[in-house]
Design an enzyme around this catalytic site. Structure first.
Site, short mmCIF file in Angstrom:
data_model
loop_
_atom_site.label_atom_id
_atom_site.label_comp_id
_atom_site.label_asym_id
_atom_site.label_seq_id
_atom_site.Cartn_x
_atom_site.Cartn_y
_atom_site.Cartn_z
N ASP A 66 5.16 5.94 7.18
CA ASP A 66 4.84 5.62 5.93
C ASP A 66 4.88 6.80 5.04
OD1 ASP A 66 4.83 2.85 6.46
OD2 ASP A 66 2.48 3.07 6.90
N GLY A 84 9.59 -5.58 -5.45
CA GLY A 84 10.98 -4.83 -4.95
C GLY A 84 11.00 -3.63 -5.57
N ALA A 93 -4.46 2.33 7.22
CA ALA A 93 -3.86 1.22 8.01
C ALA A 93 -4.15 -0.25 7.93
CB ALA A 93 -3.80 1.86 9.42
N LYS A 110 -1.31 10.49 6.21
CA LYS A 110 -1.11 9.07 6.86
C LYS A 110 -2.21 9.12 8.09
CE LYS A 110 -0.20 5.03 7.82
NZ LYS A 110 -0.29 3.77 6.85
N PRO A 126 6.03 -3.68 -9.74
CA PRO A 126 6.85 -4.96 -9.82
C PRO A 126 7.22 -5.02 -8.35
CG PRO A 126 8.03 -3.03 -10.61
CD PRO A 126 6.82 -2.77 -10.39
N LYS A 170 0.96 -1.30 0.14
CA LYS A 170 -0.03 0.04 -0.13
C LYS A 170 1.03 1.30 -0.04
CE LYS A 170 -2.39 0.93 3.63
NZ LYS A 170 -1.66 -0.43 4.22
N VAL A 172 3.92 1.82 -1.09
CA VAL A 172 4.92 1.87 -2.06
C VAL A 172 3.87 2.22 -3.33
CG1 VAL A 172 6.43 0.71 -3.85
CG2 VAL A 172 6.43 0.12 -1.29
N GLU A 175 -4.06 7.62 2.83
CA GLU A 175 -3.37 6.18 3.20
C GLU A 175 -3.82 5.71 4.51
OE1 GLU A 175 0.46 3.39 3.61
OE2 GLU A 175 0.65 5.34 2.90
#
Length: 238
Positions: free
Chosen positions: A50, A202, A111, A37, A200, A15, A17, A109
């Site tokens: 975050d 990573g 939690a 956040k 992707p 989430k 990223v 965002e």
């Protein structure tokens, strides 16, 4: 779309990223971006949370954190254990609305998942989204089990009259298995909303410069990117 609420189908689904990718892509399109956040848990006062990670990856975003609790728990539980005031849905909505007067896009965002509790009254991110009248972007996992959690999230959004902006796969593996490849076709069906991207695996480990350059290729035009769902499906789906 001035305010976009971003939720996961659970914890550790990518989430934060994904929020960073949405922010970076909007910045590249020339929009001003704020990241809110609602409640940060499991992080010490001197550690980056975050919102800071989103800023590190995405670039020049403004960040706001309404509350921080040390235990890595649901916000309501973490607030109770810390003996601190919880964050309530109306506070989340009020903060987002204020940021929306100053920015082109506000990313809220949550939690964990949509119904994680923020206070003792059972207030959730969904309640904040209702107050805002904002669409909700769902970040889902790629593999086995994702269809159930994604459909449950979609049904909850629909029951509250909330718009699902779409689904983003938070981490797409280098070598997807059978279930993962089939899910490319099935996820939009169970969500009742389009697939709007796939990050992707990573992606969060990339350098900020590489992350910002690549982010638009992971997200669909509705999120200011260039990612093509049909092309991705033709390449990856079964």
């Amino acid at each position: 779309m001035t305010v976009l609420v971003i939720t996961g189908t659970g914890t550790e689904v990518g989430k934060t990223v994904t929020t960073a990718a949405v922010a970076a892509t909007a910045l590249a399109a020339g929009r001003t971006v704020a990241v809110l956040k609602a409640a940060q848990t499991g992080v010490r006062p001197d550690e980056p949370g975050d919102a800071a990670e989103v800023a590190r990856l995405a670039g020049a975003v403004s960040t706001t954190e309404l509350a921080r609790y040390p235990d890595p728990l649901a916000p309501a539980t973490a607030a109770r254990r810390a003996g601190r005031a919880p964050v309530r849905p109306w506070e989340i909505a009020e903060a987002a609305a204020k940021l929306a007067t100053e920015h082109d896009l506000v990313l809220v965002e949550g939690a964990g998942g949509l119904l994680v509790r923020f206070d003792a009254d059972g207030g959730t991110l969904a309640d904040a989204a209702v107050r805002l009248g904002a669409p909700v972007l769902v970040v889902a996992t790629a593999g086995l089990g994702t269809l159930n959690t994604t459909e449950l999230t979609a049904r909850e959004l629909a029951s509250r009259g909330l718009e699902s902006a779409g689904v983003v796969i938070g981490s797409w593996p280098d070598s997807p298995d059978l279930a993962t490849r089939c899910n490319v076709t099935d996820l939009p069906e169970v969500a009742g909303a389009p697939l709007l991207g796939a990050l992707p695996a990573g992606a969060g480990a990339l350098s900020p410069a590489d992350f910002r350059a690549a982010a638009p290729t992971w997200l669909a035009p509705r999120l200011n990117g260039t990612w093509d769902a049909a092309e991705f499906g033709a390449r990856e789906a079964l």
